[in-house]
Motif scaffolding. Structure first.
Motif, mmCIF file in Angstrom:
data_model
loop_
_atom_site.group_PDB
_atom_site.id
_atom_site.type_symbol
_atom_site.label_atom_id
_atom_site.label_comp_id
_atom_site.label_asym_id
_atom_site.label_seq_id
_atom_site.Cartn_x
_atom_site.Cartn_y
_atom_site.Cartn_z
ATOM 1 N N LEU A 11 0.715 -1.263 -0.218
ATOM 2 C CA LEU A 11 -0.161 0.237 -0.081
ATOM 3 C C LEU A 11 1.251 1.204 -0.044
ATOM 4 O O LEU A 11 0.644 2.424 -1.006
ATOM 5 C CB LEU A 11 -1.020 0.103 1.332
ATOM 6 N N THR A 12 1.881 1.406 0.907
ATOM 7 C CA THR A 12 3.092 2.246 1.150
ATOM 8 C C THR A 12 3.620 2.733 -0.690
ATOM 9 O O THR A 12 2.964 4.269 -0.897
ATOM 10 C CB THR A 12 3.915 2.185 1.748
ATOM 11 N N GLY A 82 7.647 -1.986 7.377
ATOM 12 C CA GLY A 82 7.320 -3.208 7.764
ATOM 13 C C GLY A 82 5.417 -2.684 7.018
ATOM 14 O O GLY A 82 5.102 -1.904 7.149
ATOM 15 N N ALA A 83 4.415 -3.702 7.720
ATOM 16 C CA ALA A 83 3.642 -3.055 7.225
ATOM 17 C C ALA A 83 3.021 -3.316 8.871
ATOM 18 O O ALA A 83 1.570 -4.008 9.784
ATOM 19 C CB ALA A 83 2.371 -4.879 7.050
ATOM 20 N N ALA A 84 2.451 -2.045 9.328
ATOM 21 C CA ALA A 84 2.145 -1.132 10.477
ATOM 22 C C ALA A 84 0.966 -0.443 9.478
ATOM 23 O O ALA A 84 1.552 0.096 9.179
ATOM 24 C CB ALA A 84 3.116 -0.733 11.113
ATOM 25 N N PRO A 85 0.052 -0.042 11.237
ATOM 26 C CA PRO A 85 -0.698 1.193 10.630
ATOM 27 C C PRO A 85 -0.102 2.682 10.200
ATOM 28 O O PRO A 85 1.404 2.888 10.531
ATOM 29 C CB PRO A 85 -1.257 0.936 11.830
ATOM 30 N N GLY A 86 -0.846 3.180 9.266
ATOM 31 C CA GLY A 86 -0.557 4.598 9.158
ATOM 32 C C GLY A 86 0.761 3.924 7.763
ATOM 33 O O GLY A 86 1.327 4.957 6.973
ATOM 34 N N THR A 87 0.421 2.993 7.178
ATOM 35 C CA THR A 87 1.014 2.939 6.295
ATOM 36 C C THR A 87 0.631 3.770 4.179
ATOM 37 O O THR A 87 1.267 4.423 3.754
ATOM 38 C CB THR A 87 0.831 1.490 5.310
ATOM 39 N N VAL A 88 -0.958 4.469 4.097
ATOM 40 C CA VAL A 88 -1.084 5.206 3.314
ATOM 41 C C VAL A 88 -0.788 6.900 3.876
ATOM 42 O O VAL A 88 -0.203 7.305 3.037
ATOM 43 C CB VAL A 88 -3.411 4.882 3.573
#
Length: 113
Positions: A11-12, A82-88
Protein backbone atom coordinates in the motif's frame (compact mmCIF):
# COMPACT_ATOMS: atom_id res chain seq x y z
CA UNK A 1 -3.16 -12.79 9.23
CA UNK A 2 0.11 -13.48 7.43
CA UNK A 3 -1.65 -13.21 4.05
CA UNK A 4 -2.70 -9.61 4.79
CA UNK A 5 0.80 -8.46 5.67
CA UNK A 6 2.24 -8.33 2.10
CA UNK A 7 -0.93 -6.67 0.80
CA UNK A 8 -0.69 -3.83 3.30
CA UNK A 9 3.06 -3.53 2.70
CA UNK A 10 2.29 -2.83 -0.97
CA UNK A 11 0.00 0.00 0.00
CA UNK A 12 2.79 2.48 0.80
CA UNK A 13 4.56 2.34 -2.60
CA UNK A 14 1.26 2.31 -4.49
CA UNK A 15 -0.04 5.37 -2.65
CA UNK A 16 3.32 7.10 -3.11
CA UNK A 17 3.33 6.31 -6.83
CA UNK A 18 -0.29 7.35 -7.38
CA UNK A 19 0.05 10.56 -5.40
CA UNK A 20 3.23 11.50 -7.23
CA UNK A 21 1.66 10.84 -10.64
CA UNK A 22 -1.33 13.03 -9.81
CA UNK A 23 0.81 15.81 -8.34
CA UNK A 24 3.32 15.84 -11.19
CA UNK A 25 0.58 15.86 -13.83
CA UNK A 26 -1.23 18.75 -12.14
CA UNK A 27 1.97 20.77 -11.92
CA UNK A 28 3.07 19.92 -15.47
CA UNK A 29 -0.22 20.84 -17.12
CA UNK A 30 -0.51 23.93 -14.94
CA UNK A 31 2.91 25.06 -16.09
CA UNK A 32 2.02 24.24 -19.69
CA UNK A 33 -0.99 26.53 -19.40
CA UNK A 34 1.13 29.27 -17.84
CA UNK A 35 4.05 28.85 -20.27
CA UNK A 36 3.28 31.98 -22.32
CA UNK A 37 3.55 34.09 -19.16
CA UNK A 38 6.49 32.20 -17.65
CA UNK A 39 8.54 32.39 -20.86
CA UNK A 40 8.52 36.17 -21.09
CA UNK A 41 4.92 37.31 -21.31
CA UNK A 42 2.47 37.55 -24.21
CA UNK A 43 4.72 39.87 -26.25
CA UNK A 44 7.81 37.65 -26.10
CA UNK A 45 9.31 36.21 -29.27
CA UNK A 46 8.99 32.64 -28.05
CA UNK A 47 6.28 31.76 -25.53
CA UNK A 48 6.61 27.96 -25.55
CA UNK A 49 8.58 26.07 -22.89
CA UNK A 50 10.66 24.31 -25.56
CA UNK A 51 12.04 27.61 -26.82
CA UNK A 52 13.42 28.49 -23.41
CA UNK A 53 16.43 26.17 -23.83
CA UNK A 54 14.47 23.00 -23.37
CA UNK A 55 12.52 23.73 -20.19
CA UNK A 56 9.71 21.52 -21.43
CA UNK A 57 12.04 18.58 -21.92
CA UNK A 58 13.55 19.02 -18.47
CA UNK A 59 10.08 19.22 -16.94
CA UNK A 60 9.15 15.90 -18.55
CA UNK A 61 12.39 14.25 -17.42
CA UNK A 62 12.03 15.68 -13.92
CA UNK A 63 8.44 14.49 -13.67
CA UNK A 64 9.41 10.98 -14.71
CA UNK A 65 12.26 10.92 -12.19
CA UNK A 66 10.00 12.24 -9.42
CA UNK A 67 7.47 9.46 -10.02
CA UNK A 68 10.21 6.81 -10.10
CA UNK A 69 11.76 8.22 -6.94
CA UNK A 70 8.38 8.16 -5.21
CA UNK A 71 7.87 4.48 -6.02
CA UNK A 72 11.39 3.45 -4.98
CA UNK A 73 11.17 5.52 -1.78
CA UNK A 74 7.77 3.99 -1.04
CA UNK A 75 9.22 0.50 -1.38
CA UNK A 76 12.15 1.39 0.89
CA UNK A 77 9.83 2.88 3.52
CA UNK A 78 7.52 -0.13 3.33
CA UNK A 79 10.42 -2.56 3.74
CA UNK A 80 11.91 -0.67 6.67
CA UNK A 81 8.65 -0.14 8.52
CA UNK A 82 6.86 -3.33 7.55
CA UNK A 83 3.08 -3.56 7.40
CA UNK A 84 2.30 -1.28 10.30
CA UNK A 85 -0.59 1.14 10.76
CA UNK A 86 -0.17 4.40 8.88
CA UNK A 87 0.99 2.92 5.58
CA UNK A 88 -1.30 5.20 3.57
CA UNK A 89 -0.08 8.24 5.48
CA UNK A 90 3.56 7.29 4.87
CA UNK A 91 2.82 6.88 1.16
CA UNK A 92 1.23 10.32 1.06
CA UNK A 93 4.25 11.83 2.82
CA UNK A 94 6.62 10.21 0.32
CA UNK A 95 4.56 11.44 -2.64
CA UNK A 96 4.30 14.94 -1.17
CA UNK A 97 8.08 15.11 -0.78
CA UNK A 98 8.64 13.99 -4.38
CA UNK A 99 6.07 16.44 -5.75
CA UNK A 100 7.68 19.20 -3.69
CA UNK A 101 11.06 18.30 -5.19
CA UNK A 102 9.50 18.50 -8.68
CA UNK A 103 8.02 21.90 -7.84
CA UNK A 104 11.41 23.18 -6.67
CA UNK A 105 13.02 21.84 -9.85
CA UNK A 106 10.36 23.57 -11.94
CA UNK A 107 10.90 26.88 -10.20
CA UNK A 108 14.67 26.63 -10.67
CA UNK A 109 14.27 25.77 -14.36
CA UNK A 110 11.89 28.65 -15.05
CA UNK A 111 14.14 31.12 -13.21
CA UNK A 112 17.34 29.95 -14.91
CA UNK A 113 15.96 29.69 -18.41
Amino acid sequence: MTGARPATALLTPLVAFGGAVVGVLVLFFGQSALAPYLAGGPGAACTQPDCALGVGIWLIVGGFLAVCLAFVSGVVVALRRGAAPGTVRRGLVVSACCVLAYLVESIVLWVLF
